[in-house]
Design a protein around this motif. Structure first.
Motif, short mmCIF file in Angstrom:
data_model
loop_
_atom_site.label_atom_id
_atom_site.label_comp_id
_atom_site.label_asym_id
_atom_site.label_seq_id
_atom_site.Cartn_x
_atom_site.Cartn_y
_atom_site.Cartn_z
N LYS A 163 0.82 -1.20 0.00
CA LYS A 163 0.00 0.00 0.00
C LYS A 163 0.86 1.26 0.00
O LYS A 163 2.01 1.23 0.38
CB LYS A 163 -0.88 0.03 1.25
CG LYS A 163 -1.63 -1.23 1.51
CD LYS A 163 -2.29 -1.15 2.87
CE LYS A 163 -2.77 -2.51 3.31
NZ LYS A 163 -3.30 -2.55 4.62
N LYS A 164 0.23 2.37 -0.37
CA LYS A 164 0.89 3.66 -0.22
C LYS A 164 0.65 4.13 1.20
O LYS A 164 -0.48 4.07 1.70
CB LYS A 164 0.32 4.68 -1.20
CG LYS A 164 0.68 4.37 -2.62
CD LYS A 164 0.53 5.56 -3.49
CE LYS A 164 1.06 5.19 -4.86
NZ LYS A 164 1.64 6.26 -5.55
N GLY A 165 1.69 4.57 1.84
CA GLY A 165 1.52 5.03 3.21
C GLY A 165 2.85 5.20 3.91
O GLY A 165 3.90 5.32 3.28
N TRP A 166 2.77 5.19 5.22
CA TRP A 166 3.91 5.44 6.09
C TRP A 166 3.93 4.36 7.16
O TRP A 166 2.89 3.97 7.68
CB TRP A 166 3.80 6.82 6.73
CG TRP A 166 3.75 7.92 5.71
CD1 TRP A 166 2.71 8.27 4.91
CD2 TRP A 166 4.82 8.80 5.39
NE1 TRP A 166 3.06 9.31 4.09
CE2 TRP A 166 4.35 9.67 4.38
CE3 TRP A 166 6.12 8.96 5.87
CZ2 TRP A 166 5.13 10.67 3.83
CZ3 TRP A 166 6.90 9.96 5.32
CH2 TRP A 166 6.42 10.80 4.31
N GLY A 177 -2.04 6.35 3.22
CA GLY A 177 -2.26 7.66 2.63
C GLY A 177 -0.99 8.22 2.02
O GLY A 177 0.12 7.77 2.32
N GLU A 178 -1.17 9.21 1.14
CA GLU A 178 -0.03 9.83 0.45
C GLU A 178 0.81 10.68 1.39
O GLU A 178 2.02 10.66 1.36
CB GLU A 178 -0.54 10.70 -0.70
CG GLU A 178 -1.20 9.92 -1.82
CD GLU A 178 -0.21 9.22 -2.72
OE1 GLU A 178 0.98 9.61 -2.72
OE2 GLU A 178 -0.62 8.28 -3.42
N GLU A 179 0.14 11.45 2.26
CA GLU A 179 0.84 12.37 3.15
C GLU A 179 0.55 12.03 4.61
O GLU A 179 -0.60 11.74 4.96
CB GLU A 179 0.41 13.81 2.87
CG GLU A 179 0.80 14.33 1.50
CD GLU A 179 2.30 14.42 1.31
OE1 GLU A 179 3.01 14.73 2.29
OE2 GLU A 179 2.77 14.18 0.18
N LEU A 180 1.59 12.06 5.43
CA LEU A 180 1.44 11.84 6.86
C LEU A 180 1.33 13.20 7.54
O LEU A 180 2.22 14.04 7.38
CB LEU A 180 2.65 11.08 7.42
CG LEU A 180 2.63 10.76 8.91
CD1 LEU A 180 1.58 9.68 9.21
CD2 LEU A 180 4.00 10.29 9.37
N PRO A 181 0.25 13.44 8.29
CA PRO A 181 0.14 14.74 8.97
C PRO A 181 1.34 14.97 9.89
O PRO A 181 1.78 14.05 10.59
CB PRO A 181 -1.16 14.61 9.78
CG PRO A 181 -1.94 13.53 9.10
CD PRO A 181 -0.92 12.59 8.54
N PRO A 182 1.91 16.18 9.90
CA PRO A 182 3.11 16.45 10.71
C PRO A 182 2.90 16.27 12.20
O PRO A 182 3.85 16.00 12.93
CB PRO A 182 3.47 17.89 10.36
CG PRO A 182 2.27 18.48 9.72
CD PRO A 182 1.49 17.36 9.13
#
Length: 200
Positions: A163-166, A177-182
């Motif tokens: 998957k796309k993510g962190w 998700g594409e972006e990880l909230p800071p």
């Protein structure tokens, strides 16, 4: 700065337990150390999101069980990956009580120390508790688990993820998700976004 330099600091791993009325609870911590011998005092540092933190703030008493090299990953999952607000963590583990009435583990630990809090220091996301040592015992001859030993010998290797993510470098939690909230905080180990890396 290379933040992975922080991983070279040596840490132990411990099950921190507390008791408030009829409720027992525990969580995993990696900061517990003796700071003076006379008087015999230790510090522990606990994330404010942990239920055990709130219990110690109220009762001013705790036990630290030192995890040994016989421990398995289930112990870390049991005390580290769920909240005592939702489950009774002590219901299916073997424990005894020290003189302060607080539980300590009987298995996969090589000793315990009982503390009576004499002061607290607010560290932002965590609280540091300074405590007098009031009890303790040696329970096995196995070596204590260090953070490094845990990562090399106990924690399962992350499985490939398509998957796309962190992914959290500490516990392996995946944020999709594409972006990880800071300001994201891992719901499992409570580490910040800086301890996540993109899934390749």
């Amino acid at each position: 700065m290379n933040n992975t330099a922080m991983f070279k600091l040596t840490y132990g791993l411990f099950v921190l337990t507390a008791k408030d009325g009829d409720k027992d609870n525990g969580c995993i911590i990696n900061t517990a150390m003796q700071v003076t011998a006379e008087p015999n005092r230790i510090i522990i540092v606990v994330n404010k999101q942990n239920y055990t933190h709130d219990m110690i703030m109220k009762t001013k008493e705790f036990n630290v069980s030192m995890i040994d090299t016989e421990a398995d990953f289930e112990l870390f999952k049991h005390f580290g990956f769920q909240s005592g607000r939702d489950v009774d963590k002590m219901s299916d583990v073997s424990f005894s009580r020290s003189k302060n009435g607080v539980a300590y583990l009987n298995e996969m630990v090589n000793g315990y120390i009982s503390g009576k809090v004499i002061s607290t220091t607010d560290l932002g996301s965590h609280t540091m508790f300074l405590a007098d040592v009031v009890d303790g015992d040696v329970l096995s001859d196995y070596e204590s688990v260090t953070y490094s030993y845990y990562h090399k010998n106990i924690k399962p290797a992350p499985q490939p993820v398509k998957k796309k993510g962190w992914i959290c470098k500490i516990c392996g939690y995946v944020y999709e998700g594409e972006e990880l909230p800071p300001d994201f905080i891992c719901p499992i180990c409570k580490h910040p976004a800086s301890d996540f890396e993109p899934i390749q």
